[in-house]
Design an enzyme around this catalytic site. Structure first.
Site, mmCIF file in Angstrom:
data_model
loop_
_atom_site.group_PDB
_atom_site.id
_atom_site.type_symbol
_atom_site.label_atom_id
_atom_site.label_comp_id
_atom_site.label_asym_id
_atom_site.label_seq_id
_atom_site.Cartn_x
_atom_site.Cartn_y
_atom_site.Cartn_z
ATOM 1 N N HIS A 21 0.939 -0.788 -7.700
ATOM 2 C CA HIS A 21 0.584 0.589 -7.327
ATOM 3 C C HIS A 21 -0.774 0.532 -6.614
ATOM 4 O O HIS A 21 -1.587 -0.355 -6.889
ATOM 5 C CB HIS A 21 0.476 1.398 -8.622
ATOM 6 C CG HIS A 21 0.227 2.859 -8.453
ATOM 7 N ND1 HIS A 21 -1.018 3.369 -8.202
ATOM 8 C CD2 HIS A 21 1.067 3.919 -8.518
ATOM 9 C CE1 HIS A 21 -0.932 4.704 -8.128
ATOM 10 N NE2 HIS A 21 0.321 5.051 -8.321
ATOM 11 N N ASP B 129 -1.898 -3.367 -15.794
ATOM 12 C CA ASP B 129 -1.740 -1.941 -15.509
ATOM 13 C C ASP B 129 -0.485 -1.491 -16.256
ATOM 14 O O ASP B 129 0.640 -1.720 -15.811
ATOM 15 C CB ASP B 129 -1.608 -1.755 -13.990
ATOM 16 C CG ASP B 129 -1.204 -0.335 -13.622
ATOM 17 O OD1 ASP B 129 -1.061 0.503 -14.533
ATOM 18 O OD2 ASP B 129 -1.028 -0.073 -12.415
ATOM 19 N N GLN C 43 3.218 2.358 -16.456
ATOM 20 C CA GLN C 43 4.659 2.614 -16.541
ATOM 21 C C GLN C 43 5.299 1.932 -17.745
ATOM 22 O O GLN C 43 6.528 1.950 -17.873
ATOM 23 C CB GLN C 43 5.358 2.127 -15.264
ATOM 24 C CG GLN C 43 4.973 2.895 -14.030
ATOM 25 C CD GLN C 43 5.405 4.358 -14.068
ATOM 26 O OE1 GLN C 43 6.274 4.747 -14.849
ATOM 27 N NE2 GLN C 43 4.797 5.179 -13.228
ATOM 28 N N LYS D 284 1.764 10.016 -18.800
ATOM 29 C CA LYS D 284 3.058 9.331 -18.667
ATOM 30 C C LYS D 284 3.621 9.006 -20.049
ATOM 31 O O LYS D 284 4.690 8.416 -20.180
ATOM 32 C CB LYS D 284 2.898 8.064 -17.835
ATOM 33 C CG LYS D 284 2.471 8.358 -16.391
ATOM 34 C CD LYS D 284 2.691 7.172 -15.511
ATOM 35 C CE LYS D 284 1.803 7.191 -14.288
ATOM 36 N NZ LYS D 284 2.235 8.122 -13.265
ATOM 37 N N CYS E 154 3.135 5.652 -3.971
ATOM 38 C CA CYS E 154 1.821 4.994 -4.017
ATOM 39 C C CYS E 154 1.979 3.477 -4.151
ATOM 40 O O CYS E 154 1.195 2.818 -4.865
ATOM 41 C CB CYS E 154 0.946 5.537 -5.153
ATOM 42 S SG CYS E 154 0.657 7.296 -5.032
HETATM 43 N N1 C6P Z 1 2.257 6.436 -10.736
HETATM 44 C C1 C6P Z 1 4.246 7.557 -9.934
HETATM 45 O O1 C6P Z 1 4.897 8.559 -9.599
HETATM 46 P P1 C6P Z 1 -2.726 7.845 -12.803
HETATM 47 O O2 C6P Z 1 -2.504 8.615 -11.543
HETATM 48 O O3 C6P Z 1 -4.139 7.333 -12.915
HETATM 49 O O4 C6P Z 1 -2.272 8.572 -14.025
HETATM 50 O O5 C6P Z 1 -1.760 6.570 -12.734
HETATM 51 C C2 C6P Z 1 -1.851 5.696 -11.647
HETATM 52 C C3 C6P Z 1 -0.797 4.636 -11.721
HETATM 53 C C4 C6P Z 1 -1.198 3.321 -11.914
HETATM 54 N N2 C6P Z 1 -0.303 2.341 -12.036
HETATM 55 C C5 C6P Z 1 1.021 2.586 -11.975
HETATM 56 C C6 C6P Z 1 1.982 1.443 -12.159
HETATM 57 C C7 C6P Z 1 1.492 3.881 -11.779
HETATM 58 O O6 C6P Z 1 2.800 4.112 -11.735
HETATM 59 C C8 C6P Z 1 0.553 4.930 -11.620
HETATM 60 C C9 C6P Z 1 1.010 6.339 -11.338
HETATM 61 C C10 C6P Z 1 2.854 7.747 -10.466
HETATM 62 O O7 C6P Z 1 4.723 6.436 -9.856
HETATM 63 C C11 C6P Z 1 2.028 8.599 -9.553
HETATM 64 S S1 C6P Z 1 1.740 7.862 -8.006
#
Ligand code: C6P
Length: 415
Positions: free
Chosen positions: A132, A209, A212, A235, A373
């Protein structure tokens, strides 16, 4: 972590779980809402909504600052939430749990604190090609700031991070390996334990990270063998604006603060400031107290349902949806790794994913469309975007059926 084709017991009662989520009762565009955008954000169960409401109506004050009863109660609630997080991911100490706004901020914290102060010319950061943007851009910024170099381990056509090419890129210059636990664009489960072992044998640190992964299987940071683990509350069926950076205590202890202000100080004079102890050294300013309370409630809720049971349920839905979608002419699944979790990305011939998403929305089916993203993933597969259905604990076989019916509708429209 989930693999799509494994069988699972059928005891999990998703219909009952669904009733805990009032938002799912509504109709959208005249149809019952079918929410399949869980990878972007999960919905909140009543337990979370009530915990936040209770905190806001009975307990709110600033934390760590007052001798009065409310301030102490708010501090207890906030620090109690930290202890809940510690147990949820099996960290050794609550000093290792830093509250942040989300996974993005957690990774930026490590980049700006560890990366900026410890890396320099000749050092290397290794990521994978399925990351991401939140696990790419902070490292590019550190490279610009320090002169270190970013290396990228490739993925194969199934969307898997292959170990051999990754191991080839590891060497004595590698200082940090930062990889996703689960890809948001492809659903691939990355073999992070194996990667952590290899990275450590080269003397590199490991950041995972986990954005997910946390809602889809139990997480044990010690068993994973990572140095840092980042995730977001929203999430995990918790509130937005709250997330966690787990960091091994010895590392966090040595790292400099990255933001200055209240809460992170011990003493301040114009000549010299000394810093607070862990974890507050990394929590400048008034934190998201109700967010932390809601996150703890979400963790209680998930622990009650059982993360293994949730994972098995989602595995079954993913297998069903995958098998059914594969049979539809003109649809290509993007991301066919042997080990996947909760995410199904696809394209439909002759129909841009955004148009597909709009048609599905008209049927009440919420999915995400776009590059998620993860633009380098789209570039690798030579596509501008995908449609992505992602599953959560409250999704049912009826949701999978609704997705398929809506896709049939889209095929009629686009021929
Ligand atoms: N992915 C998706 O629709 P934040 O925005 O900080 O809560 O999470 C960022 C982020 C970081 N790593 C991974 C693997 C992610 O999937 C995400 C967020 C969302 O897939 C929004 S782009």
């Amino acid at each position: 972590m989930a693999t799509p084709l494994a069988s699972a017991p059928r005891s999990f009662d998703a219909e009952r779980v669904r009733r805990d989520f009032p938002i799912l009762e509504q109709h959208v565009n005249g149809r019952p809402l079918v929410y399949l955008d869980n990878a972007a954000s999960g919905q909140r169960p009543l337990a979370v909504l009530r915990a936040v409401e209770h905190y806001e109506t009975h307990t709110h004050a600033n934390v760590h600052r007052g001798v009065h009863a409310l301030s102490q109660a708010a501090t207890d609630a906030f620090e109690g939430a930290r202890e809940r997080v510690r147990r949820f991911i099996n960290a050794r100490s609550s000093r290792e749990i830093v509250f942040v706004r989300g996974a993005t901020e957690a990774i930026n914290l490590v980049a700006q604190s560890f990366g900026r102060s410890r890396l320099g010319k000749g050092d290397e950061i290794l990521i994978s090609a399925l990351e991401h943007h939140a696990n790419i851009v902070p490292w590019q910024m550190v490279c610009e700031q320090t002169g270190c170099t970013l290396k990228v381990a490739p993925i194969n056509r199934r969307g898997e991070v292959e170990l051999e090419p990754l191991l080839d890129l590891l060497n004595a210059r590698t200082r940090l390996v930062a990889v996703a636990h689960v890809s948001n664009a492809l659903g691939t489960v990355v073999p992070v334990e194996r990667i952590a072992q290899a990275a450590h044998s080269c003397g590199a640190l490991v950041l995972i990270d986990g954005a997910q992964a946390v809602a889809h299987s139990p997480i044990d940071v010690r068993a994973l063998g990572c140095d840092f683990y980042a995730f977001s509350g929203h999430k995990l069926y918790g509130p937005t604006g709250i997330g966690v950076l787990y960091g091994r205590e010895e590392l966090l202890e040595e790292m400099p603060p990255w933001q200055g202000g209240g809460e992170m100080i011990r003493t301040v004079s114009f000549e010299r400031t000394t810093y607070n102890e862990l974890p507050w050294k990394f929590e400048a300013g008034t934190p998201n107290i109700s967010g932390a309370v809601g996150l703890a409630a979400a963790m209680d809720y998930l622990a009650d349902l059982g993360l293994e049971a949730i994972a098995a349920h989602e595995r079954r839905l993913l297998a069903q949806a995958t098998a059914a979608i594969e049979r539809l002419p003109g649809i290509e699944i993007i991301g066919t790794a042997a080990h996947k979790a909760a995410v199904l990305s696809f394209t439909m011939r002759g129909c841009h994913p955004h148009d597909l998403g709009t048609i599905l929305d008209s049927q009440g089916v919420a999915i995400r469309t776009g590059h998620h993203c993860a633009m380098p993933v789209m570039t690798f597969f030579d596509i501008p975007a995908t449609a992505r259905a992602s599953f959560g604990c409250y999704n049912t076989e009826a949701d999978v059926a609704a997705l398929l019916a809506a896709l049939e509708k889209a095929r009629e429209v686009f021929g």
